[in-house]
Design a protein around this motif. Structure first.
Motif, PDB file in Angstrom:
ATOM      1  N   PHE A  41       0.868  -1.179   0.000  1.00 42.14           N
ATOM      2  CA  PHE A  41       0.000   0.000   0.000  1.00 42.14           C
ATOM      3  C   PHE A  41       0.897   1.218   0.000  1.00 42.14           C
ATOM      4  O   PHE A  41       1.792   1.337   0.834  1.00 42.14           O
ATOM      5  N   VAL A  42       0.647   2.130  -0.918  1.00 43.41           N
ATOM      6  CA  VAL A  42       1.416   3.366  -1.013  1.00 43.41           C
ATOM      7  C   VAL A  42       0.438   4.517  -0.817  1.00 43.41           C
ATOM      8  O   VAL A  42      -0.664   4.508  -1.381  1.00 43.41           O
ATOM      9  N   GLY A  43       0.841   5.499  -0.019  1.00 43.71           N
ATOM     10  CA  GLY A  43      -0.031   6.639   0.221  1.00 43.71           C
ATOM     11  C   GLY A  43       0.611   7.623   1.168  1.00 43.71           C
ATOM     12  O   GLY A  43       1.835   7.740   1.235  1.00 43.71           O
ATOM     13  N   SER A  44      -0.229   8.325   1.927  1.00 44.33           N
ATOM     14  CA  SER A  44       0.271   9.280   2.916  1.00 44.33           C
ATOM     15  C   SER A  44      -0.528   9.109   4.204  1.00 44.33           C
ATOM     16  O   SER A  44      -1.711   8.785   4.169  1.00 44.33           O
ATOM     17  N   GLY A  45       0.159   9.302   5.316  1.00 45.88           N
ATOM     18  CA  GLY A  45      -0.493   9.150   6.608  1.00 45.88           C
ATOM     19  C   GLY A  45      -1.000   7.746   6.868  1.00 45.88           C
ATOM     20  O   GLY A  45      -1.993   7.575   7.570  1.00 45.88           O
ATOM     21  N   LEU A  46      -0.317   6.732   6.320  1.00 41.88           N
ATOM     22  CA  LEU A  46      -0.773   5.353   6.491  1.00 41.88           C
ATOM     23  C   LEU A  46      -0.451   4.852   7.894  1.00 41.88           C
ATOM     24  O   LEU A  46       0.599   5.152   8.458  1.00 41.88           O
ATOM     25  N   SER A  47      -1.364   4.084   8.450  1.00 39.82           N
ATOM     26  CA  SER A  47      -1.140   3.432   9.735  1.00 39.82           C
ATOM     27  C   SER A  47      -1.900   2.111   9.752  1.00 39.82           C
ATOM     28  O   SER A  47      -2.864   1.930   9.016  1.00 39.82           O
ATOM     29  N   MET A  48      -1.433   1.209  10.595  1.00 38.38           N
ATOM     30  CA  MET A  48      -2.105  -0.064  10.756  1.00 38.38           C
ATOM     31  C   MET A  48      -2.853  -0.008  12.081  1.00 38.38           C
ATOM     32  O   MET A  48      -2.241   0.013  13.147  1.00 38.38           O
ATOM     33  N   ASN A  49      -4.172   0.069  12.004  1.00 40.92           N
ATOM     34  CA  ASN A  49      -4.991   0.215  13.207  1.00 40.92           C
ATOM     35  C   ASN A  49      -5.072  -1.062  14.023  1.00 40.92           C
ATOM     36  O   ASN A  49      -5.187  -1.006  15.236  1.00 40.92           O
ATOM     37  N   SER A  50      -5.047  -2.202  13.343  1.00 38.05           N
ATOM     38  CA  SER A  50      -5.060  -3.461  14.080  1.00 38.05           C
ATOM     39  C   SER A  50      -4.392  -4.532  13.239  1.00 38.05           C
ATOM     40  O   SER A  50      -4.348  -4.466  12.012  1.00 38.05           O
ATOM     41  N   TYR A  51      -3.861  -5.514  13.934  1.00 38.85           N
ATOM     42  CA  TYR A  51      -3.264  -6.672  13.284  1.00 38.85           C
ATOM     43  C   TYR A  51      -3.444  -7.853  14.214  1.00 38.85           C
ATOM     44  O   TYR A  51      -2.764  -7.964  15.235  1.00 38.85           O
ATOM     45  N   ARG A  52      -4.414  -8.702  13.895  1.00 38.01           N
ATOM     46  CA  ARG A  52      -4.663  -9.881  14.723  1.00 38.01           C
ATOM     47  C   ARG A  52      -5.383 -10.943  13.910  1.00 38.01           C
ATOM     48  O   ARG A  52      -6.095 -10.626  12.954  1.00 38.01           O
ATOM     49  N   PHE A  53      -5.168 -12.175  14.275  1.00 35.15           N
ATOM     50  CA  PHE A  53      -5.806 -13.312  13.617  1.00 35.15           C
ATOM     51  C   PHE A  53      -5.663 -13.248  12.092  1.00 35.15           C
ATOM     52  O   PHE A  53      -6.614 -13.439  11.351  1.00 35.15           O
ATOM     53  N   GLU A  54      -4.460 -12.927  11.626  1.00 40.60           N
ATOM     54  CA  GLU A  54      -4.145 -12.821  10.200  1.00 40.60           C
ATOM     55  C   GLU A  54      -4.993 -11.764   9.481  1.00 40.60           C
ATOM     56  O   GLU A  54      -5.255 -11.859   8.296  1.00 40.60           O
ATOM     57  N   GLN A  55      -5.416 -10.740  10.211  1.00 36.00           N
ATOM     58  CA  GLN A  55      -6.167  -9.638   9.615  1.00 36.00           C
ATOM     59  C   GLN A  55      -5.508  -8.318   9.981  1.00 36.00           C
ATOM     60  O   GLN A  55      -5.229  -8.057  11.150  1.00 36.00           O
ATOM     61  N   ALA A  56      -5.254  -7.495   8.973  1.00 35.45           N
ATOM     62  CA  ALA A  56      -4.669  -6.179   9.182  1.00 35.45           C
ATOM     63  C   ALA A  56      -5.642  -5.118   8.669  1.00 35.45           C
ATOM     64  O   ALA A  56      -6.260  -5.307   7.615  1.00 35.45           O
ATOM     65  N   VAL A  57      -5.766  -4.031   9.406  1.00 37.52           N
ATOM     66  CA  VAL A  57      -6.600  -2.909   8.984  1.00 37.52           C
ATOM     67  C   VAL A  57      -5.673  -1.716   8.784  1.00 37.52           C
ATOM     68  O   VAL A  57      -4.999  -1.275   9.710  1.00 37.52           O
ATOM     69  N   ILE A  58      -5.660  -1.203   7.554  1.00 43.34           N
ATOM     70  CA  ILE A  58      -4.791  -0.090   7.190  1.00 43.34           C
ATOM     71  C   ILE A  58      -5.656   1.130   6.915  1.00 43.34           C
ATOM     72  O   ILE A  58      -6.655   1.043   6.195  1.00 43.34           O
TER      73      ILE A  58
END
Length: 102
Positions: free
Chosen positions: A75-92
């Motif tokens: 993922f390319v962009g600006s202000g990117l963050s990963m809000n959660s990462y659990r159970f093989e699921q990531a929220v960007i």
């Protein structure tokens, strides 16, 4: 004079299909419902939910690169963050400009 036989073989795809793709096609099911198949859901260009994530390869506010097992997504962009990462699921979240499959 020799007559040539015409083959009625199906045209081969440009890439080799996986077992999940073959089963999905035969059963007329969406590919995302197959076990072990990564799935990415986008909410506009502001959020991405990635299922089937095996690990984080790169992380900063401009680039997030995730291991999906047999492939990598960036993922390319600006202000990117990963809000959660659990159970093989990531929220960007952030301003997502592009999604690249490597």
């Amino acid at each position: 004079m020799v007559k040539k036989k015409h083959s009625r073989a199906k045209p081969q795809p440009a890439y080799k299909r996986t077992v999940q793709e073959k089963v999905s096609e035969e059963l007329d099911l969406p590919l995302s419902s197959m076990p072990g198949m990564p799935n990415i859901e986008l909410a506009g260009n502001r959020q991405a939910v990635v299922e089937g994530c095996k690990g984080v390869l790169e992380y900063n506010e401009d680039v997030i690169k995730l291991n999906l097992g047999k492939s990598v997504v960036r993922f390319v962009g600006s202000g990117l963050s990963m809000n959660s990462y659990r159970f093989e699921q990531a929220v960007i979240s952030g301003n997502i400009l592009s999604v690249e499959f490597l």
